[in-house]
Design a protein around this motif. Structure first.
Motif, mmCIF file in Angstrom:
data_model
loop_
_atom_site.group_PDB
_atom_site.id
_atom_site.type_symbol
_atom_site.label_atom_id
_atom_site.label_comp_id
_atom_site.label_asym_id
_atom_site.label_seq_id
_atom_site.Cartn_x
_atom_site.Cartn_y
_atom_site.Cartn_z
ATOM 1 N N LYS A 113 0.830 -1.207 0.000
ATOM 2 C CA LYS A 113 0.000 0.000 0.000
ATOM 3 C C LYS A 113 0.862 1.253 0.000
ATOM 4 C CE LYS A 113 -4.363 -1.564 2.056
ATOM 5 N NZ LYS A 113 -5.270 -1.459 3.219
ATOM 6 N N TYR A 118 -5.194 0.271 -8.764
ATOM 7 C CA TYR A 118 -6.228 -0.176 -7.827
ATOM 8 C C TYR A 118 -6.727 -1.578 -8.202
ATOM 9 C CZ TYR A 118 -6.697 4.347 -5.465
ATOM 10 O OH TYR A 118 -6.469 5.474 -4.719
ATOM 11 N N PHE A 156 -11.230 -1.613 -3.812
ATOM 12 C CA PHE A 156 -10.209 -1.225 -4.792
ATOM 13 C C PHE A 156 -10.715 -1.410 -6.219
ATOM 14 C CE2 PHE A 156 -7.674 -2.613 -1.042
ATOM 15 C CZ PHE A 156 -7.235 -1.354 -0.681
ATOM 16 N N LYS A 180 -12.916 1.521 -6.867
ATOM 17 C CA LYS A 180 -12.140 2.723 -7.147
ATOM 18 C C LYS A 180 -11.649 2.719 -8.590
ATOM 19 C CE LYS A 180 -10.393 4.042 -2.583
ATOM 20 N NZ LYS A 180 -9.193 4.296 -1.749
ATOM 21 N N ALA A 181 -11.208 1.561 -9.070
ATOM 22 C CA ALA A 181 -10.748 1.457 -10.455
ATOM 23 C C ALA A 181 -11.876 1.804 -11.416
ATOM 24 C CB ALA A 181 -10.225 0.047 -10.729
#
Length: 211
Positions: free
Chosen positions: A85, A118, A153, A156-157
């Motif tokens: 991260k 992401y 994630f 988010k992508a």
């Protein structure tokens, strides 16, 4: 700082000489100089200086991207996930800096790269090393927990791709992200008919999820 001609003409030449000499450290220094010169230019800032600075920032971000992807998620997951991260955040910051210059092609590429990072993190979680001492039932529960961690994630992508597609649909930027995404999916073995530009809103997310 330095005069405009030095910043837009000589610095790129010096950076290119460093590249030809395989001097990555010196090239990175000149690229940072380009960015600093554009930021310090004030009223003397030009479209060319902004274009060069954006390209320099994008180039600097790419090795950070590679470093983030190189971090493997192994047991114990909490330790390796923290390292990954941190590396990913550095790469995202690099791409974010490149996008801030507002150069369409650079913003599109940087945004796609951020979305793919992401996606990569979500996929890496699902493919991460499992503890060896879990029972079948515990392993099933562990996998469910990983899915819960990976899902944000992936979202988010999708959100970043939605924003890129919305810019293209609104005519803010040329649809250069669509061909990039289509090419990437084709490389992964998916059947791709071509990019589709749709208006902002729910239609973007629905189209991405139906693809």
């Amino acid at each position: 700082y330095r005069d405009g001609a030095f910043c837009t003409d000589l610095i790129p030449e010096l950076a290119e000489l460093a590249a030809k000499a395989s001097d990555g450290v010196d090239r990175a220094r000149w690229l940072e100089d380009l960015i600093a010169a554009d930021r310090a230019a004030g009223a003397a800032r030009t479209d060319r200086s902004r274009f060069l600075a954006a390209g320099a920032a994008l180039e600097i971000a790419r090795p950070l991207d590679g470093a983030a992807r190189a971090v493997k998620l192994a047991a114990p997951l909490d330790r390796s996930l923290l390292a990954k991260k941190q590396a990913l955040e550095a790469a995202l910051a690099g791409y974010g800096r490149a996008a801030e210059f507002g150069i369409a092609a650079v913003t599109t590429e940087a945004s796609f790269a951020m979305a793919d990072l992401y996606r990569h993190l979500g996929q890496s979680l699902m493919e991460s090393e499992r503890p060896g001492d879990l029972s079948a039932e515990e392993l099933e529960q562990y996998d469910l927990l990983l899915e819960e961690q990976a899902f944000p994630f992936e979202e988010k992508a999708i959100g970043i791709h939605e924003k890129n597609a919305s810019r293209a649909a609104a005519g803010v930027y040329q649809d250069s992200s669509g061909p990039i995404i289509a090419s990437a999916l084709d490389d992964l073995g998916f059947a791709v008919t071509g990019p589709v530009v749709v208006p902002d809103g729910d239609a973007v997310g629905a189209t991405l999820r139906d693809a």
